[in-house]
Design an enzyme around this catalytic site. Structure first.
Site, PDB file in Angstrom:
ATOM      1  N   HIS A  37       0.863  -1.193   0.000  1.00  0.00           N
ATOM      2  CA  HIS A  37       0.000   0.000   0.000  1.00  0.00           C
ATOM      3  C   HIS A  37       0.898   1.242   0.000  1.00  0.00           C
ATOM      4  O   HIS A  37       1.940   1.264   0.657  1.00  0.00           O
ATOM      5  CB  HIS A  37      -0.914  -0.008   1.234  1.00  0.00           C
ATOM      6  CG  HIS A  37      -2.032   0.978   1.112  1.00  0.00           C
ATOM      7  ND1 HIS A  37      -1.835   2.327   1.267  1.00  0.00           N
ATOM      8  CD2 HIS A  37      -3.345   0.808   0.810  1.00  0.00           C
ATOM      9  CE1 HIS A  37      -2.996   2.951   1.064  1.00  0.00           C
ATOM     10  NE2 HIS A  37      -3.930   2.056   0.783  1.00  0.00           N
ATOM     11  N   GLU A  45      -4.144   1.552  -7.353  1.00  0.00           N
ATOM     12  CA  GLU A  45      -4.499   2.688  -6.496  1.00  0.00           C
ATOM     13  C   GLU A  45      -3.562   3.857  -6.797  1.00  0.00           C
ATOM     14  O   GLU A  45      -2.452   3.920  -6.223  1.00  0.00           O
ATOM     15  CB  GLU A  45      -4.333   2.320  -5.018  1.00  0.00           C
ATOM     16  CG  GLU A  45      -5.280   1.282  -4.493  1.00  0.00           C
ATOM     17  CD  GLU A  45      -5.530   1.469  -2.987  1.00  0.00           C
ATOM     18  OE1 GLU A  45      -6.684   1.664  -2.612  1.00  0.00           O
ATOM     19  OE2 GLU A  45      -4.570   1.443  -2.208  1.00  0.00           O
TER      20      GLU A  45
END
Ligand code: 13P
Length: 249
Positions: free
Chosen positions: A93, A165
């Site tokens: 992430h 993302e």
């Protein structure tokens, strides 16, 4: 095929807050409507596991140690995660890449450790605003994916989900256009087909994450190349989360 919906709670909700949240959420959610994965904080895993028993909803962790060797104070091993009832783990992430300085070698190690412990890794990739403005989106994605998946065998990709993302879209209220997402997803599939096989590139699941909310969800649900979505802020209120789920299914 039903859509994959991954909810990343990030560092939100104490154990008792997770419990209250799930009481409300589980009374409304029909398990067969979507493939749901809840990535709760470590401290909520045990309670969530108990509350989800008998339900068709999976649990994910948000991090994993690079290896299961001893001498890692404060870390959580893959073995611990697998034993806790978690089936997935988020890796790479941007919040961990940027704030905790996780580099590509660490991300590659974490993925290998997840696979070793029979966990599916949700690999997050995405360009920064600088990458986007300098037309480096696709090369950034290629580099992040190749580094993260280095040394993996093709059959191991069955246990990898790629989450696209864009860093600039996370928590900003800004989202890419459909065209931009389509181009990114195509580029991701091309990397997989070049480095593994056409079959693997067709089969790998790719989801989009970044500022999804009930108002813009329709934009993402019809992008054919996407297997689903990864939510952050919008999953924290169970009513808003249900609105999104109802729009997708
Ligand atoms: P937001 O939906 O809050 O932008 O977060 C997305 C995200 O980072 C999920 O992993």
């Amino acid at each position: 095929m039903s859509k994959l919906i991954i909810a990343n709670f990030k560092m939100n909700k104490t154990e008792s807050e997770t419990k209250d949240y799930l009481i409300n959420f589980l009374s409304k959610f029909e398990d067969d409507k979507a493939d749901l994965i809840l990535a709760v904080p470590f401290t909520s895993i045990s309670t969530a596991r108990y509350m989800l028993s008998g339900r068709n909803i999976s649990l994910s962790a948000q991090n994993i140690c690079e290896d299961d060797k001893i001498g890692c104070t404060g870390e959580i091993s893959g073995k611990m995660l697998a034993d806790s009832g978690v089936r997935y783990v988020i890796v790479g992430h941007s919040e961990r890449r940027n704030r905790f300085k996780e580099n590509s070698k660490m991300i590659n190690n974490k993925i290998k450790n997840a696979l070793k412990n029979r966990l599916t890794a949700i690999l997050c990739v995405g360009e920064s605003l600088v990458d986007k403005n300098t037309m480096n989106t696709l090369s950034t994605l290629k580099n992040q994916i190749e580094e993260a998946l280095k040394g993996l065998y093709e059959n191991e990709l069955e246990n990898i989900i790629i989450a696209y993302e864009p860093v600039w879209a996370i928590g900003s209220g800004k989202t890419p256009t459909e065209k931009e997402i389509e181009l990114a997803v195509k580029a991701i599939r091309k990397v997989i087909s070049d480095d593994f096989s056409q079959k693997a590139s067709e089969q790998i699941k790719i989801v989009y994450g970044g500022s999804i909310n009930p108002k813009n969800i329709n934009k993402f649900k019809d992008i054919e190349e996407l297997s689903g979505v990864l939510l952050g802020g919008a999953c924290l209120d169970s009513n808003i989360f249900m609105q999104i789920i109802n729009s997708i299914i």
